[in-house]
Design a protein around this motif. Sequence first.
Motif, PDB file in Angstrom:
ATOM      1  N   TYR A   1       0.844  -1.199   0.000  1.00  0.00           N
ATOM      2  CA  TYR A   1       0.000   0.000   0.000  1.00  0.00           C
ATOM      3  C   TYR A   1       0.876   1.245   0.000  1.00  0.00           C
ATOM      4  O   TYR A   1       1.838   1.342   0.772  1.00  0.00           O
ATOM      5  CB  TYR A   1      -0.889   0.006   1.240  1.00  0.00           C
ATOM      6  CG  TYR A   1      -1.760   1.243   1.355  1.00  0.00           C
ATOM      7  CD1 TYR A   1      -2.980   1.323   0.689  1.00  0.00           C
ATOM      8  CD2 TYR A   1      -1.354   2.324   2.143  1.00  0.00           C
ATOM      9  CE1 TYR A   1      -3.776   2.465   0.786  1.00  0.00           C
ATOM     10  CE2 TYR A   1      -2.150   3.467   2.241  1.00  0.00           C
ATOM     11  CZ  TYR A   1      -3.357   3.529   1.567  1.00  0.00           C
ATOM     12  OH  TYR A   1      -4.138   4.660   1.670  1.00  0.00           O
ATOM     13  N   SER A   2       0.544   2.196  -0.865  1.00  0.00           N
ATOM     14  CA  SER A   2       1.251   3.475  -0.871  1.00  0.00           C
ATOM     15  C   SER A   2       0.263   4.583  -1.197  1.00  0.00           C
ATOM     16  O   SER A   2      -0.820   4.320  -1.759  1.00  0.00           O
ATOM     17  CB  SER A   2       2.398   3.462  -1.886  1.00  0.00           C
ATOM     18  OG  SER A   2       1.894   3.305  -3.195  1.00  0.00           O
TER      19      SER A   2
ATOM     20  N   THR B   1       3.121  -3.376  -9.556  1.00  0.00           N
ATOM     21  CA  THR B   1       2.026  -3.032 -10.451  1.00  0.00           C
ATOM     22  C   THR B   1       0.757  -2.750  -9.650  1.00  0.00           C
ATOM     23  O   THR B   1       0.367  -3.546  -8.786  1.00  0.00           O
ATOM     24  CB  THR B   1       1.753  -4.180 -11.437  1.00  0.00           C
ATOM     25  OG1 THR B   1       2.951  -4.446 -12.173  1.00  0.00           O
ATOM     26  CG2 THR B   1       0.628  -3.823 -12.405  1.00  0.00           C
ATOM     27  N   THR B   2       0.111  -1.636  -9.958  1.00  0.00           N
ATOM     28  CA  THR B   2      -1.119  -1.265  -9.265  1.00  0.00           C
ATOM     29  C   THR B   2      -2.272  -2.171  -9.697  1.00  0.00           C
ATOM     30  O   THR B   2      -2.434  -2.458 -10.888  1.00  0.00           O
ATOM     31  CB  THR B   2      -1.470   0.200  -9.572  1.00  0.00           C
ATOM     32  OG1 THR B   2      -0.388   1.031  -9.112  1.00  0.00           O
ATOM     33  CG2 THR B   2      -2.753   0.612  -8.854  1.00  0.00           C
TER      34      THR B   2
ATOM     35  N   SER C   1       3.320  -1.837   4.069  1.00  0.00           N
ATOM     36  CA  SER C   1       3.252  -0.371   3.936  1.00  0.00           C
ATOM     37  C   SER C   1       4.507   0.208   4.568  1.00  0.00           C
ATOM     38  O   SER C   1       4.790  -0.067   5.733  1.00  0.00           O
ATOM     39  CB  SER C   1       2.006   0.182   4.627  1.00  0.00           C
ATOM     40  OG  SER C   1       1.986   1.593   4.530  1.00  0.00           O
ATOM     41  N   TYR C   2       5.270   0.998   3.802  1.00  0.00           N
ATOM     42  CA  TYR C   2       6.533   1.529   4.309  1.00  0.00           C
ATOM     43  C   TYR C   2       6.373   2.906   4.948  1.00  0.00           C
ATOM     44  O   TYR C   2       7.112   3.245   5.860  1.00  0.00           O
ATOM     45  CB  TYR C   2       7.564   1.631   3.168  1.00  0.00           C
ATOM     46  CG  TYR C   2       7.850   0.318   2.476  1.00  0.00           C
ATOM     47  CD1 TYR C   2       7.912  -0.866   3.205  1.00  0.00           C
ATOM     48  CD2 TYR C   2       8.059   0.269   1.102  1.00  0.00           C
ATOM     49  CE1 TYR C   2       8.167  -2.071   2.563  1.00  0.00           C
ATOM     50  CE2 TYR C   2       8.326  -0.930   0.457  1.00  0.00           C
ATOM     51  CZ  TYR C   2       8.370  -2.095   1.192  1.00  0.00           C
ATOM     52  OH  TYR C   2       8.622  -3.280   0.557  1.00  0.00           O
TER      53      TYR C   2
ATOM     54  N   PHE D   1      -3.035  -0.036  -4.087  1.00  0.00           N
ATOM     55  CA  PHE D   1      -2.405  -1.326  -3.793  1.00  0.00           C
ATOM     56  C   PHE D   1      -1.612  -1.799  -5.007  1.00  0.00           C
ATOM     57  O   PHE D   1      -2.053  -1.631  -6.150  1.00  0.00           O
ATOM     58  CB  PHE D   1      -3.457  -2.375  -3.425  1.00  0.00           C
ATOM     59  CG  PHE D   1      -4.115  -2.122  -2.101  1.00  0.00           C
ATOM     60  CD1 PHE D   1      -3.453  -2.421  -0.914  1.00  0.00           C
ATOM     61  CD2 PHE D   1      -5.393  -1.575  -2.039  1.00  0.00           C
ATOM     62  CE1 PHE D   1      -4.057  -2.183   0.308  1.00  0.00           C
ATOM     63  CE2 PHE D   1      -6.003  -1.331  -0.817  1.00  0.00           C
ATOM     64  CZ  PHE D   1      -5.331  -1.633   0.362  1.00  0.00           C
ATOM     65  N   GLN D   2      -0.453  -2.398  -4.724  1.00  0.00           N
ATOM     66  CA  GLN D   2       0.385  -2.918  -5.795  1.00  0.00           C
ATOM     67  C   GLN D   2       0.820  -4.347  -5.475  1.00  0.00           C
ATOM     68  O   GLN D   2       0.923  -4.732  -4.290  1.00  0.00           O
ATOM     69  CB  GLN D   2       1.630  -2.038  -5.970  1.00  0.00           C
ATOM     70  CG  GLN D   2       1.332  -0.607  -6.396  1.00  0.00           C
ATOM     71  CD  GLN D   2       2.585   0.247  -6.448  1.00  0.00           C
ATOM     72  OE1 GLN D   2       3.255   0.407  -5.441  1.00  0.00           O
ATOM     73  NE2 GLN D   2       2.890   0.780  -7.610  1.00  0.00           N
ATOM     74  N   VAL D   3       1.097  -5.120  -6.516  1.00  0.00           N
ATOM     75  CA  VAL D   3       1.622  -6.488  -6.350  1.00  0.00           C
ATOM     76  C   VAL D   3       3.029  -6.551  -6.947  1.00  0.00           C
ATOM     77  O   VAL D   3       3.332  -5.828  -7.904  1.00  0.00           O
ATOM     78  CB  VAL D   3       0.721  -7.542  -7.025  1.00  0.00           C
ATOM     79  CG1 VAL D   3      -0.632  -7.608  -6.351  1.00  0.00           C
ATOM     80  CG2 VAL D   3       0.571  -7.257  -8.507  1.00  0.00           C
ATOM     81  N   PRO D   4       3.892  -7.414  -6.380  1.00  0.00           N
ATOM     82  CA  PRO D   4       5.268  -7.479  -6.881  1.00  0.00           C
ATOM     83  C   PRO D   4       5.391  -8.353  -8.130  1.00  0.00           C
ATOM     84  O   PRO D   4       4.557  -9.243  -8.353  1.00  0.00           O
ATOM     85  CB  PRO D   4       6.019  -8.125  -5.711  1.00  0.00           C
ATOM     86  CG  PRO D   4       4.989  -8.976  -5.035  1.00  0.00           C
ATOM     87  CD  PRO D   4       3.681  -8.250  -5.196  1.00  0.00           C
TER      88      PRO D   4
END
Length: 367
Positions: free
Chosen positions: A209-210, A250-251, A269-270, A218-221
């Motif tokens: 999450y960013s 990728t969103t 989440s960073y 949301f993004q996936v690696p």
Amino acid sequence: MKTTKFIITLMLMNLSLMWAGGAQDSSIPSKNETIETSITIQDSLGRTVVLPGVPERIVQAGSSAFLVNDALFLFPEARERVVGMADGNQGRGNFLPIVDPSYDEKIIFPRTINIEEILSASPDLVIMKDFLFSKYDKEFQKVGLPVIYMDLESPEAWERDLAILGQIFGNPQRAMDLQNLFSEYTMNVVNPLEGLKSEDRKKSLILYYSEKDGTGAFQVPPLTFIQTKMLEMTGSDPVWTDADMGTRWTTVGFEQIAAWNPDQIFLISYRTPVSEVLNIMKENPYWMELSVNQGGEIHPFPMDFHSWDQPDPRWLLGLQWMAFVSHNEIFPETDMNLKAQQFFADFYDISEEDYSNKIYPIVEGLE
């Protein structure tokens, strides 16, 4: 008489040669000696870099700083030889002052930096993440400054990069000890899961999450990233393997996430506190309909100064935690607090007291 003069001439010639050789040995290194003291390194991009000797003034520069710096400081020599580095604070404080009492004497650069700023530290070697090659390398070539690029994005890359660092610090034994530790930590997870039946593997999703301009996403690696590898090593199958995710995060939208219908979600989440993101998901009416939410299977990734999902040595901690969460029946006695304490002792020689007082208070997300 002629014979005597010839013998004396030969003796003088021999003495002359001896003095010449002695002078050469004591002041000017021979070509062979220069070769013997030089170090030839093949970096993560396959480039061959020849250093005249063990570097004494190393600078880490550029973004993703903490990934590189946390790798450098696995070697005790880094405390003396790393003289400058980019700011590696992800918003939760700096980890390295716990490892290096002389951290305050280092030059701390901004993450975006130019060559002149790097040269101001008078480095004899610069170390950067490999994706910065195209941005910086031509400038480094102009000034003749050697650069080593590091990968660190997979377990295999870590094994290669540790060997490179062993060459840089002149400590191949430490590199081998670390490689063995990485293998031991990994096998402690992989071996117990070896006989896991396919029907017992979880269908899992990793979501990062960013926020940008106040809007969350949301993004996936990619399938090649270490987060996906960790998921597979811990007895889960990624639900997004049939999608083309390219080479970057990728969103994805809620409809896609709902269609995948995962058994578990590992939430990262960073910047935004991950507990806040989890609360948003739990209270959103659309998310509330998902079985993964109703079953309490959305798991925020633990973190201390950095999240344990990243290709920092902490991915070994994240690996153990994911195995415990996904297959508690196989790892029932796992105490992640004790494992974290052991990890920082094994890799950074951090005492139990320092762990308890300086790291444990900021740890979040242990289940």
